[in-house]
Design an enzyme around this catalytic site. Structure first.
Site, PDB file in Angstrom:
ATOM      1  N   CYS A   1      -3.633 -18.240 -15.159  1.00  0.00           N
ATOM      2  CA  CYS A   1      -2.415 -17.747 -15.753  1.00  0.00           C
ATOM      3  C   CYS A   1      -2.507 -17.557 -17.310  1.00  0.00           C
ATOM      4  CB  CYS A   1      -1.443 -19.256 -15.650  1.00  0.00           C
ATOM      5  SG  CYS A   1      -1.525 -19.778 -13.857  1.00  0.00           S
ATOM      6  N   HIS A  37       4.639 -22.228 -22.118  1.00  0.00           N
ATOM      7  CA  HIS A  37       3.936 -22.014 -20.685  1.00  0.00           C
ATOM      8  C   HIS A  37       4.951 -22.607 -19.640  1.00  0.00           C
ATOM      9  CE1 HIS A  37       0.834 -21.183 -17.715  1.00  0.00           C
ATOM     10  NE2 HIS A  37       0.781 -22.196 -17.287  1.00  0.00           N
ATOM     11  N   GLU A  44       2.311 -30.170 -23.040  1.00  0.00           N
ATOM     12  CA  GLU A  44       2.723 -29.186 -23.748  1.00  0.00           C
ATOM     13  C   GLU A  44       3.750 -29.576 -24.805  1.00  0.00           C
ATOM     14  OE1 GLU A  44       3.684 -24.159 -23.481  1.00  0.00           O
ATOM     15  OE2 GLU A  44       3.858 -25.446 -22.062  1.00  0.00           O
ATOM     16  N   LYS A  76       9.852 -18.601 -17.211  1.00  0.00           N
ATOM     17  CA  LYS A  76       9.460 -18.892 -15.998  1.00  0.00           C
ATOM     18  C   LYS A  76      10.490 -19.629 -15.094  1.00  0.00           C
ATOM     19  CE  LYS A  76       4.501 -19.374 -16.387  1.00  0.00           C
ATOM     20  NZ  LYS A  76       4.607 -19.488 -18.258  1.00  0.00           N
ATOM     21  N   HIS A  82       6.554 -18.042 -11.928  1.00  0.00           N
ATOM     22  CA  HIS A  82       5.552 -18.348 -12.624  1.00  0.00           C
ATOM     23  C   HIS A  82       5.138 -16.692 -12.743  1.00  0.00           C
ATOM     24  CE1 HIS A  82       2.267 -20.138 -14.298  1.00  0.00           C
ATOM     25  NE2 HIS A  82       1.592 -20.495 -13.480  1.00  0.00           N
ATOM     26  N   PHE A  88      -5.372 -22.378 -14.638  1.00  0.00           N
ATOM     27  CA  PHE A  88      -6.168 -23.163 -13.819  1.00  0.00           C
ATOM     28  C   PHE A  88      -7.637 -23.065 -14.418  1.00  0.00           C
ATOM     29  CE2 PHE A  88      -3.786 -23.405  -9.706  1.00  0.00           C
ATOM     30  CZ  PHE A  88      -2.803 -24.219 -10.302  1.00  0.00           C
TER      31      PHE A  88
END
Length: 398
Positions: A166, A306, A317, A338, A343, A384
């Site tokens: 991502c 994010h 975060e 998002k 996403h 990830f």
């Protein structure tokens, strides 16, 4: 050596909430959700039955029909966004030195739908020997999007993709930024693309329990920083910027949207899918980006977080933002695109849906857009594997 300044001179976007930058921006401000029941495959047996698909897009309006058939959907989307950005930049490609224009694109997965289709086809004809489409590999491999963009325009500069889950697109922007400020290119087509809304993509993420299963109200499923969040939403699309060396842009009279001033990278070194619970990697990447930009925390007005709408990710975060920005954190506008695009500004947050582990004194800009002058903003992306990237833009001042 003195580093060169880098500016944004072109925009392109193909997203679940708009197929041009203008349409996307309007829908973001209006709080339009791109989530809806999946149309690209039969979801009857799947836990998640919705996603953020690109809508009302005729690929053949942008690309040659015959050539488009040789491309996976993610490459098609990348080419369309790149085409928009190049045209928006106003570069005269007849006079530009194409040896000094490059392409750096971020791709997390690549041609997963092509892979899925070919494996199914091969399995049906196994008895007769292997039968694969001759375009199978060129359609599937992740690097082909950058290659196809360079072929379309004849750009001979640096050309490759970045793959960090991502964080891929932010890494692409960071690489493009560094190549230009080091004098390796005059301009770079930089962005990212993904198109993994297929049985393999959705099924794989379902198996990880990573996706929301709020099938009864998909438009409210992506809800970063809300207590009832239950996973992220699969999305497809592409975004593209033309990053250009300032003096080169000025010499040709280009319009300048913003200046890119910094980029940071870090690793969580913690878990293959979960972010560090205390946000150590997120904290470090923002600190690195601010240091690279030569800016103090109180000079930032906005953070595009994010904000995937996962339990651990949103908490970590928010903690990292408070640690990095201190008192200035409470003066920021914070939001996650998002919440509407999936996403790939305002979040779907309802009164009483508060997580006790999140400090709501932070301005998460829930539900309704807020108008303010933004001197500078940064964008976080965490992938990830613990890959973190952060980019910083500010208002251009000549």
């Amino acid at each position: 050596m003195e580093l060169k300044r880098v500016v944004v001179t072109g925009l392109g976007a193909v997203t679940p909430v708009g197929n041009t930058p203008e349409e996307m921006w309007k829908n973001l401000l209006d709080g339009v959700s791109g989530a809806a029941p999946i149309t690209s495959f039969d979801t009857e047996l799947f836990k998640t039955k919705f996603a953020c698909e690109v809508k009302n897009l005729n690929v053949n309006d942008y690309l040659d029909r015959k050539e488009a058939r040789k491309m996976d959907r993610y490459t098609q989307l990348a080419l369309i966004a790149a085409k928009q950005a190049v045209e928006d930049s106003g570069m005269d490609l007849e006079t530009e030195d194409k040896n000094r224009i490059g392409v750096v694109y971020g791709v997390g997965i690549g041609g997963i739908k092509t892979f899925e289709d070919e494996v199914k086809y091969y399995g049906q004809h196994e008895a007769d020997g292997p039968k694969f489409n001759p375009f199978f590999i060129p359609k599937m491999i992740a690097d082909i999007a950058a290659g196809q963009i360079s072929i379309m325009y004849g750009f001979h500069g640096p050309n490759y993709i970045t793959a960090s889950a991502c964080a891929s697109s932010s890494n692409a922007l960071a690489d493009a930024f560094n190549l230009i400020r080091l004098g390796k290119a005059n301009a770079i087509v930089a962005g990212g693309a993904e198109a993994a809304i297929c049985a393999t993509g959705v099924g794989g993420f379902n198996a990880m329990h990573a996706l929301s299963t709020r099938n009864d109200e998909p438009e409210k499923a992506s809800r970063p920083f809300s207590a009832s969040r239950d996973g992220f939403i699969m999305a497809e699309g592409s975004g593209c910027l033309i990053l250009e060396e300032l003096e080169h842009a000025k010499a040709r009279g280009a319009k300048i949207y913003a200046e890119m001033v910094g980029a940071g990278m870090s690793a969580d070194a913690h878990h293959i899918t979960a972010s560090h619970p205390e946000g150590l990697g997120a904290k470090l990447v923002m600190q690195n980006a601010l240091e690279d930009a030569g800016m103090q925390p109180d000079e930032i007005d906005y953070i595009n977080v994010h904000g995937t709408s996962t339990h651990v990710g949103d908490i970590s975060e928010a903690k990292a933002i408070k640690e990095v920005f201190g008192d200035a954190a409470f003066k920021l506008n914070i939001s996650s695109t998002k919440s509407m695009t999936g996403h790939l500004l305002g979040a779907n947050h309802e009164e009483g849906d508060d997580d006790p582990e999140i400090d709501y004194n932070l301005n998460f800009t829930f539900n309704k857009a807020q108008k303010r002058e933004v001197r500078a903003g940064l964008s976080n992306t965490f992938g990830f594997g613990g890959h973190n990237a952060c980019v910083v833009f500010k208002k251009y001042v000549g």
